[in-house]
Design an enzyme around this catalytic site. Structure first.
Site, PDB file in Angstrom:
ATOM      1  N   ASP B  66       0.837  -1.195   0.000  1.00 37.43           N
ATOM      2  CA  ASP B  66       0.000   0.000   0.000  1.00 37.43           C
ATOM      3  C   ASP B  66       0.880   1.255   0.000  1.00 37.43           C
ATOM      4  OD1 ASP B  66      -2.634   1.502   0.836  1.00 37.43           O
ATOM      5  OD2 ASP B  66      -1.152   2.068   2.336  1.00 37.43           O
ATOM      6  N   GLU B 134      -2.318  -5.489  -3.269  1.00 37.06           N
ATOM      7  CA  GLU B 134      -1.335  -4.690  -2.528  1.00 37.06           C
ATOM      8  C   GLU B 134      -0.236  -5.583  -1.942  1.00 37.06           C
ATOM      9  OE1 GLU B 134      -3.614  -0.709  -0.994  1.00 37.06           O
ATOM     10  OE2 GLU B 134      -3.911  -2.512   0.203  1.00 37.06           O
TER      11      GLU B 134
END
Lengths: 246, 246
Positions: B66, B134
């Site tokens: 992320d 992610e």
């Protein structure tokens, strides 16, 4: 003609001294000074880019630097704190990149002295220090890429100020642990603090930490307390086996 | 012995097919498969790291990925949208890395098929697709570093799906602009769509876009609409001078 030469000479001289100061702060050679100059232009200057016509100031670089800082700290914590889940890592990162901490970093580096502005610096507010610090990170990324950016963040943020044991609340002060250990084991110690600004613009202090009359660690920072803590931390790691089991 | 050999053989075979599939998705050779395996372990597996004893699952990699995704998108927008101030860039980034968009990316790559879990995949909820996406970014960073991570994000996020004109609301659909242009300039066009799953696990469609009986652009994606939009975007840029002034 002489007048024009004088202006150009001053400009080159200013660039030279900016280059020298900047190199000291970032720890390596900047390639393209124009990125770094932007990092210090306050929006009040209302400068426009000659090619695009868009305003030039540090705010876009701040956006970039903030993202890079977050990513580099994330990667550091990911590796250093294998026990932490993602919630815990997020929390630790917030502590490291807190407004307060970034302001302190920018203030300690004396970044404000480079800022070009049309308002008095007293009007900036406290967050200018952290914002400029982030903009500088953005400028480094633009100029030299990710790895140099990482190098800078290790040099200026992680190595001197990030301590996993402290972040985890396991240690609140290396100095008090060290003193406690000395007292319990009847060792003689002394924090010898003196002003040592050296070539820096911002006032600095140095500490020599003596244990039984021998220097065992040194520290240098912008406050006595920080310098002592740095020296105590170094002593802690030098005597870790003894201190952690006493 | 034969039994043990069989288990080992199956494991090597599984690793081989994982390697091949993964390489297709990321676009380069993975070095250390163990990072990628972690990216697909659901917490329900309750696996513990043999060395450290800490739980192994994709959640820590998701934290790392992320952060990297945010940084890389920030740097892309910083360069591509010189007119945007930091508020505007932040807004555009939020659109690109929205939960919805990340879920779509993960779903289109069929990442769910790699997930090891002790609960039924129907129990995962929609966000699993984006979370795993992610985590995969985090695994790439751990395995190959920042530049490969950037390469992957360009290949799978920016090049196919990020369009500054669309994000700025200046264009909502390349297909409709293209059709309007054809109609106004009395050109004959045809979107020839057909199923073309090829070697992919997830269903894909291909489009050939004809202008006056000649193929001028192609597109391929997981839905007819997306494939048409990709082809129309390519046609738009091929005929930009004519289309933008008509």
């Amino acid at each position: 003609m002489n007048f024009i030469r004088k202006i150009i000479d001053t400009r080159i001289k200013n660039d030279e001294s900016f280059f020298v100061e900047l190199k000291k702060i970032i720890g390596f050679t900047p390639k393209n000074l124009s990125f770094y100059k932007k990092a210090f232009i306050h929006r009040s200057v209302k400068e426009l880019d000659k090619e695009t016509g868009y305003p030039i100031n540090y705010e876009r670089l701040e956006f970039l630097g903030d993202a890079m800082l977050s990513a580099i700290i994330a990667s550091y914590l990911f590796n250093e704190v294998p026990s932490g889940d993602e919630g815990y890592l997020t929390q630790m990162r917030s502590k490291i990149v807190s407004r307060e901490h970034l302001n302190e970093l920018g203030r300690d580096l004396g970044l404000l002295r480079f800022v070009k502005s049309n308002v008095a610096s007293s009007k900036f507010g406290e967050n200018i220090h952290g914002n400029i610090f982030e903009a500088l990170v953005g400028a480094i990324y633009s100029d030299r890429g990710y790895n140099y950016c990482k190098k800078f963040i290790y040099k200026r943020v992680i190595d001197p100020y990030v301590d996993v044991l402290k972040l985890e609340g396991k240690i609140t002060s290396y100095k008090s642990i060290f003193i406690e250990w000395c007292q319990k084991t009847k060792k003689d110690f002394n924090f010898d603090v003196y002003e040592d600004t050296g070539n820096d613009t911002v006032k600095h202090f140095s500490v020599k930490l003596y244990l039984d009359k021998k220097i065992i660690a040194k520290g240098r920072a912008t406050s006595k307390k920080k310098a002592e803590e740095i020296a105590a931390k170094r002593a802690y790691y030098a005597f870790q086996d003894e201190i952690s089991t006493f």
